[in-house]
Design an enzyme around this catalytic site. Structure first.
Site, PDB file in Angstrom:
ATOM      1  N   ASN A   1      -6.504 -21.692 -17.839  1.00 13.88           N
ATOM      2  CA  ASN A   1      -6.545 -20.380 -18.465  1.00 13.88           C
ATOM      3  C   ASN A   1      -5.637 -20.293 -19.686  1.00 13.88           C
ATOM      4  O   ASN A   1      -4.426 -20.524 -19.588  1.00 13.88           O
ATOM      5  CB  ASN A   1      -6.157 -19.337 -17.429  1.00 13.88           C
ATOM      6  CG  ASN A   1      -6.988 -19.503 -16.168  1.00 13.88           C
ATOM      7  OD1 ASN A   1      -8.176 -19.290 -16.155  1.00 13.88           O
ATOM      8  ND2 ASN A   1      -6.338 -19.923 -15.081  1.00 13.88           N
TER       9      ASN A   1
ATOM     10  N   ARG B   1      -2.275 -20.882  -8.648  1.00 14.44           N
ATOM     11  CA  ARG B   1      -3.316 -19.857  -8.666  1.00 14.44           C
ATOM     12  C   ARG B   1      -4.475 -20.377  -9.487  1.00 14.44           C
ATOM     13  O   ARG B   1      -4.283 -21.124 -10.450  1.00 14.44           O
ATOM     14  CB  ARG B   1      -2.818 -18.571  -9.322  1.00 14.44           C
ATOM     15  CG  ARG B   1      -1.613 -17.915  -8.692  1.00 14.44           C
ATOM     16  CD  ARG B   1      -1.169 -16.769  -9.580  1.00 14.44           C
ATOM     17  NE  ARG B   1      -0.028 -16.041  -9.057  1.00 14.44           N
ATOM     18  CZ  ARG B   1       0.887 -15.454  -9.801  1.00 14.44           C
ATOM     19  NH1 ARG B   1       0.798 -15.520 -11.125  1.00 14.44           N
ATOM     20  NH2 ARG B   1       1.878 -14.786  -9.251  1.00 14.44           N
ATOM     21  N   CYS B   2      -5.681 -19.956  -9.150  1.00 12.47           N
ATOM     22  CA  CYS B   2      -6.813 -20.311 -10.003  1.00 12.47           C
ATOM     23  C   CYS B   2      -6.691 -19.646 -11.369  1.00 12.47           C
ATOM     24  O   CYS B   2      -7.258 -20.128 -12.348  1.00 12.47           O
ATOM     25  CB  CYS B   2      -8.136 -19.939  -9.336  1.00 12.47           C
ATOM     26  SG  CYS B   2      -8.262 -18.204  -8.871  1.00 12.47           S
ATOM     27  N   THR B   3      -5.934 -18.558 -11.442  1.00 13.52           N
ATOM     28  CA  THR B   3      -5.743 -17.853 -12.715  1.00 13.52           C
ATOM     29  C   THR B   3      -4.432 -18.221 -13.400  1.00 13.52           C
ATOM     30  O   THR B   3      -4.049 -17.564 -14.367  1.00 13.52           O
ATOM     31  CB  THR B   3      -5.780 -16.333 -12.486  1.00 13.52           C
ATOM     32  OG1 THR B   3      -4.809 -15.990 -11.482  1.00 13.52           O
ATOM     33  CG2 THR B   3      -7.156 -15.867 -12.056  1.00 13.52           C
TER      34      THR B   3
END
Length: 520
Positions: free
Chosen positions: A258, A286-288
């Site tokens: 990201n 986190r995926c974000t």
């Protein structure tokens, strides 16, 4: 104090362990056992799907507003047990307590939103082109949903799937991460105590290979109608291929790389604060999480100096205290981070943020470490890397750990190449005071979620969550949009003409005598 946890099928805990036994430990102190786990196997997964199939039709017959009352009760139960569940999240996966409280609150928010959706599962009345005929549409539950989730958000993300799936009249089989079993079992018990009939929600504790084998068998036998998966892009691709064989479209929420763009007009202190939280919160797991900060070359040096100072001074350690981040969630993530992801920086000459990289130990210390002996847990140094280029592996690989790259750009096209070139498309952020920059960024960025002057991480229960490209297949969780994942449209054609009407074959020719030719 540890306890024994197991799968729950049709309301009853499993007493056997065909998949073997496993111990869940506290990643901040790996000598502490959180739970002893009885693991299931592929047959356990199939049995859970059979139980869900048996319970689903009766549950779907319950009026949606009444199903909403069970969701309302779940929200109240979670709220009443918020502190205890948050402490368990911190103890089992090492998330700082303040973050754990926020994660548990996300369940409450999700329940509060979907209580109302039980009264808003609207269809439409559609005008017909025929006389004496009415057309309607209805939302129907898909059937049995198999939900497989990761452990970095062990309660919030499962609720994004399970709450709307159950509200819409589906039954569910939930397979959580096997390294967060105690947290999963606690959440499942809250669901069951909210008033769900036996079999409507089933919990399967099993490892990845057994889960995949069980899912494959369940799909072959027609026991599963929808699959939801949160995890890595690689595993998501395998699940997508498996579902494709059965003409199913799964809900895939995968990884991210990201970007966070800092324009020359940005509030640099705010951008530093956002970068610190985005990149290092939850130890970058986190995926974000922030992958690369992309900074206008005119403010790069000043921004980097401030970010470097913030990372060097960040409190890291015991997650029960006020820290930026605690340990890695599990040994597997620590090992992968040290063996694979730290290798991505070996070609860079400027590594910052700590006196060292890798695991924090007595021989490899972190100044200002919070807590006792860091060697008791899975603690890792924060790492900041400058000079990242668009073709670097570091710019294009999800690192899933406390590692942030910084790049600089000279013009807008260069910034967008860095922001989009990795092929992920989950979340993105831009720091600017210019509306023009903000809107241009939103138009060009590939991410499914965009923030202006805020971090790459963070979600609200009434907004769509999900990504594109390597981050997912375009499906969305949360808000009213997730309803499309767990319902199917049904059309009703009601003809009361007393004779067979054949739609387009019988439509009167309204254009028959009209001359539409333009006069010369």
């Amino acid at each position: 104090m540890s306890r024994t946890v197991s799968s729950i099928i049709a309301g009853r805990p499993a007493t056997d362990a065909p998949g073997g036994h496993e111990t869940s430990t506290n990643p901040a102190d790996t000598a502490e056992t959180v739970a002893d786990v009885r693991l299931g196997d592929a047959a356990t997964f199939v049995a859970a799907c059979e139980a869900a199939r048996a319970a689903q039709r009766e549950w779907a017959a319950v009026p949606a507003p009444v199903r909403g009352r069970a969701i309302q009760q779940l929200g109240r139960l979670v709220e009443d047990n918020k502190e205890a569940l948050s402490r368990l999240v911190t103890r089992e996966i090492g998330k700082p307590y303040a973050e754990s409280l926020g994660e548990v609150q996300e369940i409450v928010d999700t329940c509060n939103f979907f209580v109302g959706e039980g009264r808003r599962l609207y269809g439409q009345t559609v005008p017909s082109e025929m006389s004496d005929k009415q057309l309607f549409t209805f939302r129907m539950p898909v059937g049995v949903a198999a939900i497989i989730t990761a452990g970095n958000f062990p309660v919030a993300v499962p609720s994004w799937y399970l709450v709307p799936a159950l509200l819409c009249g589906n039954a569910a089989v939930w397979k959580p991460a096997e390294y967060a079993p105690a947290t999963a079992e606690a959440l499942a018990q809250l669901f069951l105590h909210a008033g769900l009939p036996d079999g409507v929600l089933n919990l399967v504790l099993a490892d990845g290979p057994q889960t995949f084998a069980g899912l494959e068998q369940a799909l072959d036998r027609g026991l599963v109608d929808k699959v939801g998966f949160t995890g890595s892009s690689a595993v998501g691709a395998q699940i997508g291929a498996l579902c494709g064989r059965h003409l199913q479209s799964p809900c895939l929420e995968l990884g991210g790389k990201n970007p966070l763009v800092v324009m020359d007009d940005a509030d640099l202190d705010l951008a530093v604060e956002g970068s610190l939280f985005s990149g290092f919160g939850t130890a970058g797991q986190r995926c974000t999480s922030l992958g690369t900060v992309i900074v206008d070359e005119r403010v790069h040096d000043e921004f980097f100096a401030r970010l470097k100072a913030a990372v060097e001074g960040a409190a890291i350690g015991d997650p029960s205290q006020d820290v930026l981040y605690g340990p890695m969630i599990h040994e597997r993530f620590l090992e992968r981070f040290e063996s694979e992801h730290l290798g991505l920086i070996r070609d860079h000459h400027s590594v910052h943020g700590s006196s060292a990289t890798g695991r924090i130990t007595a021989a490899n210390p972190r100044a200002g470490f919070v807590g006792g002996d860091p060697e008791k847990g899975l603690f890792v140094h924060p790492t900041l890397v400058d000079g990242v280029r668009a073709d670097d592996d570091l710019a294009n690989t999800e690192t899933f750990g406390p590692l942030v790259g910084v790049a600089s750009f000279g013009d807008w096209e260069e910034a967008m190449t860095l922001a989009n070139g990795h092929g992920y498309g989950l979340s993105a952020s831009i720091y600017t005071t210019s509306p023009q920059h903000a809107f241009r960024y939103r138009e060009r960025i590939s991410a499914g979620m965009v923030s202006v002057n805020n971090s790459t991480s963070g979600a609200e229960a009434h907004l769509p969550f999900g990504g594109n490209g390597k981050s997912g297949n375009g499906s969305r969780q949360s808000g009213m949009w997730v309803i499309d994942q767990f319902t199917r449209w049904q059309a009703l054609n009601w003809d009361y003409a007393g004779k067979l009407q054949k739609a387009q074959m019988d439509v009167a020719d309204l254009e028959g005598d009209v001359d539409y030719r333009l006069e010369e």
